[in-house]
Design an enzyme around this catalytic site. Structure first.
Site, PDB file in Angstrom:
ATOM      1  N   ASN A 133       0.850  -1.197   0.000  1.00  0.00           N
ATOM      2  CA  ASN A 133       0.000   0.000   0.000  1.00  0.00           C
ATOM      3  C   ASN A 133       0.878   1.236   0.000  1.00  0.00           C
ATOM      4  OD1 ASN A 133      -1.718   2.091   0.458  1.00  0.00           O
ATOM      5  ND2 ASN A 133      -2.847   1.148   2.132  1.00  0.00           N
ATOM      6  N   PHE A 134       1.182   1.737  -1.214  1.00  0.00           N
ATOM      7  CA  PHE A 134       1.928   2.987  -1.361  1.00  0.00           C
ATOM      8  C   PHE A 134       0.974   4.092  -1.795  1.00  0.00           C
ATOM      9  CE2 PHE A 134       5.897   0.424  -2.843  1.00  0.00           C
ATOM     10  CZ  PHE A 134       6.135   0.010  -1.539  1.00  0.00           C
ATOM     11  N   CYS A 136      -2.172   5.193   0.151  1.00  0.00           N
ATOM     12  CA  CYS A 136      -3.086   5.855   1.080  1.00  0.00           C
ATOM     13  C   CYS A 136      -2.747   7.338   1.189  1.00  0.00           C
ATOM     14  CB  CYS A 136      -3.011   5.187   2.449  1.00  0.00           C
ATOM     15  SG  CYS A 136      -4.189   5.886   3.591  1.00  0.00           S
ATOM     16  N   ASN A 201      -5.601   3.886  -6.191  1.00  0.00           N
ATOM     17  CA  ASN A 201      -6.049   4.151  -4.825  1.00  0.00           C
ATOM     18  C   ASN A 201      -6.930   5.408  -4.856  1.00  0.00           C
ATOM     19  OD1 ASN A 201      -6.174   4.247  -1.942  1.00  0.00           O
ATOM     20  ND2 ASN A 201      -4.211   3.178  -1.869  1.00  0.00           N
ATOM     21  N   CYS A 349     -31.413  20.465 -26.257  1.00  0.00           N
ATOM     22  CA  CYS A 349     -30.385  20.407 -27.307  1.00  0.00           C
ATOM     23  C   CYS A 349     -30.180  21.809 -27.886  1.00  0.00           C
ATOM     24  CB  CYS A 349     -30.791  19.428 -28.393  1.00  0.00           C
ATOM     25  SG  CYS A 349     -32.401  19.801 -29.115  1.00  0.00           S
ATOM     26  N   CYS A 410     -23.185  22.079 -38.295  1.00  0.00           N
ATOM     27  CA  CYS A 410     -22.922  21.180 -37.168  1.00  0.00           C
ATOM     28  C   CYS A 410     -21.490  20.658 -37.238  1.00  0.00           C
ATOM     29  CB  CYS A 410     -23.916  20.011 -37.201  1.00  0.00           C
ATOM     30  SG  CYS A 410     -23.532  18.707 -36.024  1.00  0.00           S
ATOM     31  N   CYS A 413     -20.097  17.554 -32.483  1.00  0.00           N
ATOM     32  CA  CYS A 413     -19.410  17.484 -31.188  1.00  0.00           C
ATOM     33  C   CYS A 413     -20.062  16.498 -30.230  1.00  0.00           C
ATOM     34  CB  CYS A 413     -19.354  18.867 -30.560  1.00  0.00           C
ATOM     35  SG  CYS A 413     -20.927  19.481 -29.960  1.00  0.00           S
ATOM     36  N   CYS A 416     -25.395  17.826 -28.092  1.00  0.00           N
ATOM     37  CA  CYS A 416     -26.862  17.752 -28.076  1.00  0.00           C
ATOM     38  C   CYS A 416     -27.332  16.332 -27.767  1.00  0.00           C
ATOM     39  CB  CYS A 416     -27.442  18.244 -29.390  1.00  0.00           C
ATOM     40  SG  CYS A 416     -26.761  17.408 -30.832  1.00  0.00           S
TER      41      CYS A 416
HETATM   42  S1  SF4 Z   1     -34.235  16.410 -29.618  1.00  0.00           S
HETATM   43 FE1  SF4 Z   1     -34.038  15.701 -27.497  1.00  0.00          FE
HETATM   44  S2  SF4 Z   1     -33.082  17.450 -26.438  1.00  0.00           S
HETATM   45 FE2  SF4 Z   1     -33.876  18.238 -28.369  1.00  0.00          FE
HETATM   46  S3  SF4 Z   1     -35.945  18.995 -27.887  1.00  0.00           S
HETATM   47 FE3  SF4 Z   1     -36.184  16.894 -28.601  1.00  0.00          FE
HETATM   48  S4  SF4 Z   1     -36.154  15.659 -26.739  1.00  0.00           S
HETATM   49 FE4  SF4 Z   1     -35.318  17.651 -26.185  1.00  0.00          FE
HETATM   50  S1  SF4 Z   2     -24.433  20.474 -30.234  1.00  0.00           S
HETATM   51 FE1  SF4 Z   2     -25.215  18.969 -31.742  1.00  0.00          FE
HETATM   52  S2  SF4 Z   2     -25.932  20.246 -33.447  1.00  0.00           S
HETATM   53 FE2  SF4 Z   2     -24.621  21.559 -32.181  1.00  0.00          FE
HETATM   54  S3  SF4 Z   2     -22.574  21.383 -33.110  1.00  0.00           S
HETATM   55 FE3  SF4 Z   2     -22.684  19.850 -31.472  1.00  0.00          FE
HETATM   56  S4  SF4 Z   2     -23.383  17.985 -32.524  1.00  0.00           S
HETATM   57 FE4  SF4 Z   2     -23.834  19.683 -33.910  1.00  0.00          FE
END
Ligand code: SF4
Ligand code: SF4
Ligand code: FMN
Ligand code: SF4
Lengths: 450, 422
Positions: A133-134, A136, A201, A349, A410, A413, A416
């Site tokens: 145990n090094f 804790c 740990n 979203c 878009c 990412c 949403c």
């Molecule tokens: S797509 Fe999903 S996050 Fe966007 S309004 Fe509809 S239920 Fe809400």
């Molecule tokens: S949040 Fe959703 S719609 Fe907006 S840039 Fe990111 S992936 Fe695209």
């Protein structure tokens, strides 16, 4: 039925890879025997050393959104029972459960004699392996033990070396995450001949402050101290550290994965990144030894579905899929797609993309900003629909609130899709752009793939 | 500043025993769990559906962070009667009916009960309504009627620094909140406590003052810079069938629904028949029928000329009445009341259905067939000084609609003086 039995770090056999981590659930022989009866494959004994005195209280937690103990913090020290008692009970357990793994977790004063002595006695008692145990982070480090050793490569190498001089069973070094680069310590342990690593740990933490009394938790007579954080909240950190260790030739050793494992799914993830066994503490402290039943059952069902006959069949399969950022394909393009029939119109979203991403989800064709949308709603006059007065008045169609993604803007990412409360309502779809795979490394080296 | 008005009211233990809360208060843990279930929608449909546009996700998330005072102030900022609305609003057709959770096969968020939780905390802390401006404004405004519309108008103006007087023909303020809401939703002391907070803002109340004639209005016009008419609806329609007229002998046994409700709530008179017949199937009819059951009537029947699908009451009120043991007679038209010639007490109600007539045992008859608008007063109150809102303007909706109207009027009145005061 897939076979869960495994052999770890060159010789520790166990009926399944699920071990209890060194903690209150492995405090005494009676507990460990009940745990084995419940189905656990191994137990790392609560760290043995010169008995200490604990404080009360000892734990505090972070609850999240109605769930208790998303993160657990403790300021407890090693075993408060005499070394002889612990070793005698290890011998009793091993006599009754010869097929289960019993690992002695050790922490003694930093002298060669002290370590030689405890290694000899533990192995004489019948321990199948030793865990140093090094890691804790509190209480013991102030006395030159625990993470005071585990944060300094030279000390780790020296003490591991002393242990290896004496040990006949596999030696595991338990690593602290409270260090900039966990590989520094792993490399030292490997240089000294360690047979395996246990990671991670607990993480240094202060879980919170009581806003009435202004006193931090856990409260010991008005004061507190930093503690060690564990439980579901730490799993992603642990997974990353496990991967760092697996990905580094100089660190690579069998790993017993620890940190936030509460279900068979968590365990499968640690094994997919290369762990040979896993250790569990918080989940057992929360629900008891019985959580093992679904851990083994669920893992076996999943293995059967996937066609894995034994742990080795899938161990490490995901490790090569984690790579450095500059090896990622810059020409891979996805966009968000909203499935109207599932959408409930919460517009999370929309606000996430506007305030936290790239302003490419829209509620109307004018691309109004969030403040303009809110102002329009506030200005609208609403009345209670009264059957007598409002016969035939139509409510707003639900579709009026379904947002729309501007796929050209878009960036893919995922945000949403992460915030949408409805399962598979937003999916990320690949856009075929007919561009070849190209990474940052390719760009820097000027060698695009064909 | 007018002194806080202690609206004296004697709580009736028997009424309290017979009318426990229909929806009991949340404890802190329940409220926290429920608050955390809310998705915190953007441009939330629940808030859009609320006539006063309370920022629902904002006040709910404040409950989630245990910022209950901030939560209550969020509610009050939009709706000065947020406490009574939390108990009397038909949330199924308002905020909760618009909750996105319903499209998710989940229970809507219990917005009404969460709102009550925040408002209860506000009261327990003995907090006071905030002023919106420290400015003293020179104009004087009078509100006719002390119901929800006038209260909202008066509060808005007082919060902005105007001198406001509310005149009321009854002995107590609150309008239907005090006299007309089913006891298991809102009790008079809770309604009065809410009005007392508005009085603390400096609003002056005058009781027992009726405004009926042109000369009454002329006097107000000369004394005040603006007049808000929030007088609600007029008397309930009478049943025009033989025997229905309130002669001496039947006065106690033929009583309109609002009178019946006001009587048990505020006068300590808990008289009820054993065989009660309520005529009409609106929300007031349901309130009266359920109250008759709670007060001890063995049989309560609602007689309605159309079928179930044509009834004006909200669906959830209808369900509630059935649970309370109220029986419904559809497609039945009352044609005569029969009394015992010796005692003068009524004994049955004769109804027509299809081509034939039938008799319902009846020792108390409660007509609940709507209220007439107060046309004459409204027609007389014309001119630049006049504003109106609430039931008298919207034809009779809910408390929350009256609050929205009253507040909008208050904002408009304040704006109209902006130029004068600039
Ligand atoms: S797509 Fe999903 S996050 Fe966007 S309004 Fe509809 S239920 Fe809400
Ligand atoms: S949040 Fe959703 S719609 Fe907006 S840039 Fe990111 S992936 Fe695209
Ligand atoms: C998408 C994302 C991008 C981030 N980018 C940066 C950055 O450019 N520079 C930086 O110092 N920290 C960056 N951070 C880290 C945050 O500043 C912050 O340290 C971290 O998120 C922890 O805070 P939290 O738990 O509140 O998220 C980023 C975090 C996120 C989620
Ligand atoms: S619609 Fe429902 S979930 Fe959305 S903010 Fe309102 S109460 Fe919360």
């Amino acid at each position: 039925m897939p076979d869960l039995s495994t052999t770890f770090a060159g010789g520790i056999r166990c009926p399944n890879p699920f071990w209890l981590a060194s903690a209150p659930p492995t405090n005494c022989g009676e507990q460990v025997m009940r745990a084995f009866d419940a189905g656990w494959g191994g137990a790392v004994w609560k760290t043995i050393g010169e008995p200490i005195t604990n404080v009360s209280s000892r734990y505090s937690s972070v609850d999240w959104n109605g769930q208790r103990m998303m993160g657990l913090n403790n300021i407890e020290l090693i075993s408060d029972r005499p070394i002889e008692t612990n070793l005698r009970e290890i011998a009793e357990v091993k006599k009754c459960y010869p097929k289960h793994a019993v690992i002695a977790s050790l922490m003694v004063e930093s002298t060669r004699d002290a370590w030689h002595d405890i290694v000899q006695r533990s192995e004489d008692a019948g321990a199948d392996g030793l865990e140093l145990n090094f890691g804790c982070p509190h209480g013991m480090s102030e006395r030159g033990m625990g993470s005071a050793v585990g944060q300094v490569p030279e000390y780790t190498e020296m003490i591991t070396g002393w242990v290896k001089e004496k040990a006949r069973t596999p030696v595991l070094v338990k690593l602290t995450p409270n260090i900039t680069d966990i590989r520094q310590i792993a490399r030292a342990a490997k240089r000294a001949g360690a047979d395996g690593l246990s990671a991670i740990n607990t993480i240094n933490s202060i879980t919170g402050i009581d806003l009435d009394t202004l006193e931090p938790r856990p409260n010991v007579d008005g004061l507190s101290s930093h503690g060690g954080y564990c439980g579901p909240a730490v799993k992603p950190i642990a997974l990353n550290m496990v991967h760092q260790l697996q990905n580094d030739e100089a660190s690579r050793l069998p790993i017993s994965g620890i940190g936030g494992i509460g279900t068979w799914r968590d365990a499968a993830e640690f094994i997919l990144l290369g762990c040979g066994t896993v250790q569990v503490c918080t989940a057992v402290m929360h629900y008891g030894y019985r959580v093992i039943e679904d851990m083994t059952d669920g893992l076996q069902n999943w293995m059967r579905e996937k066609g894995f006959a034994r742990i080795e069949d899938f161990r490490g399969l995901s490790a090569p899929k984690v790579t450095d950022w500059n090896h990622l394909n810059l020409n891979f393009k996805i966009v968000a797609r909203i499935h109207e029939e599932k959408c409930i119109g919460c517009e999370l979203c929309y606000i996430a993309c506007w305030d936290g991403a790239h302003q490419c989800i829209h509620l109307d064709h004018a691309h109004s900003t969030p403040p303009a949308i809110e102002a329009a709603s506030r200005a609208r006059i609403s009345v209670t629909p009264i059957p007598r007065l409002d016969r035939g008045v139509q409510a707003e169609a639900p579709l009026a609130r379904v947002p729309r993604v501007d796929e050209d803007e878009c960036v893919g990412c995922n945000l949403c899709a992460l915030v949408c409360p409805v399962e598979s309502c937003i999916t990320m779809e690949r856009v075929e752009n007919h561009l070849p795979r190209e990474t940052w490394e390719d760009l820097v080296n000027g060698t695009p793939h064909s | 500043m007018g002194a806080a008005v202690p609206f004296a009211f004697q709580d009736n233990a028997e009424v309290a025993r017979r009318f426990p809360d229909l929806h009991p208060a949340f404890d802190s843990n329940e409220a926290l769990t429920e608050a955390n279930r809310c998705l915190n929608c953007f441009d939330a449909p629940c808030a859009a559906a609320c006539p006063t546009h309370i920022d629902v996700p904002r006040f709910i998330k404040k409950i989630g962070t245990q910022n209950l005072m901030g939560s209550a102030l969020t509610i009050l900022d939009a709706n000065i009667l947020g406490a009574s609305c939390s108990r009397v609003c038909p949330v199924d057709v308002l905020c909760e009916g618009a909750c996105v959770m319903l499209r998710y096969n989940k229970q809507p968020i219990a917005i009404g009960r969460l709102q009550r939780h925040a408002m209860d905390h506000f009261w327990e802390r003995g907090a006071h309504l905030p002023k919106k401006s420290s400015r003293r404004r020179s104009q004087k405004i009078v509100c006719i009627g002390a119901g929800p519309a006038s209260l909202a108008c008066a509060a808005e103006l007082a919060q902005q620094g105007f001198s406001v007087t509310v005149i009321e023909r009854h002995a107590l303020p609150g309008g239907l909140n005090t006299y007309g809401v089913a006891e298991y939703k809102l009790r008079p002391p809770d309604s009065l406590r809410e009005v007392a907070m508005i009085a603390e803002l400096g609003v002056e109340f005058r009781f027992g003052v009726s405004i009926e004639h042109q000369s009454d209005l002329a006097a107000l016009e000369s004394e005040y810079d603006a007049i808000f008419v929030g007088v609600g609806l007029g008397a309930m329609h009478e049943l025009h069938i033989p025997g229905a007229h309130h002669n001496v002998n039947v006065a106690v046994y033929v009583v309109d629904a609002l009178e019946f409700i006001a009587r048990y709530k505020t006068s300590g008179n808990l008289t009820v028949g054993n065989n009660v017949v309520v005529v009409g199937a609106g929300n007031t009819a349901i309130d009266a029928a359920v109250a008759a059951r709670r007060l001890g009537a063995a049989h309560v029947t609602i007689v309605y000329r159309r079928t179930e699908s044509g009834m004006p009451a909200f669906g959830f009120e209808y369900e509630h009445a059935k649970q309370e043991g109220v029986v419904f007679e559809w497609l039945a038209e009352p044609v005569a009341i029969h009394a015992d010639p010796a005692s003068g007490r009524i004994v049955s109600l004769e109804c027509a259905r299809g081509g034939s007539n039938f008799h319902l045992s009846c020792d108390m008859l409660i007509p609940a067939i709507g209220q007439a608008p107060l046309r004459s007063l409204l027609e007389r109150s014309r001119g630049p000084k006049y504003y109106t809102g609430g039931d008298c303007a919207n034809g009779g909706r809910e408390v929350v609609d009256a609050v929205a109207d009253g507040k909008r009027a208050g904002v408009a009145i304040a704006k109209s003086f902006e130029a004068a005061d600039a």
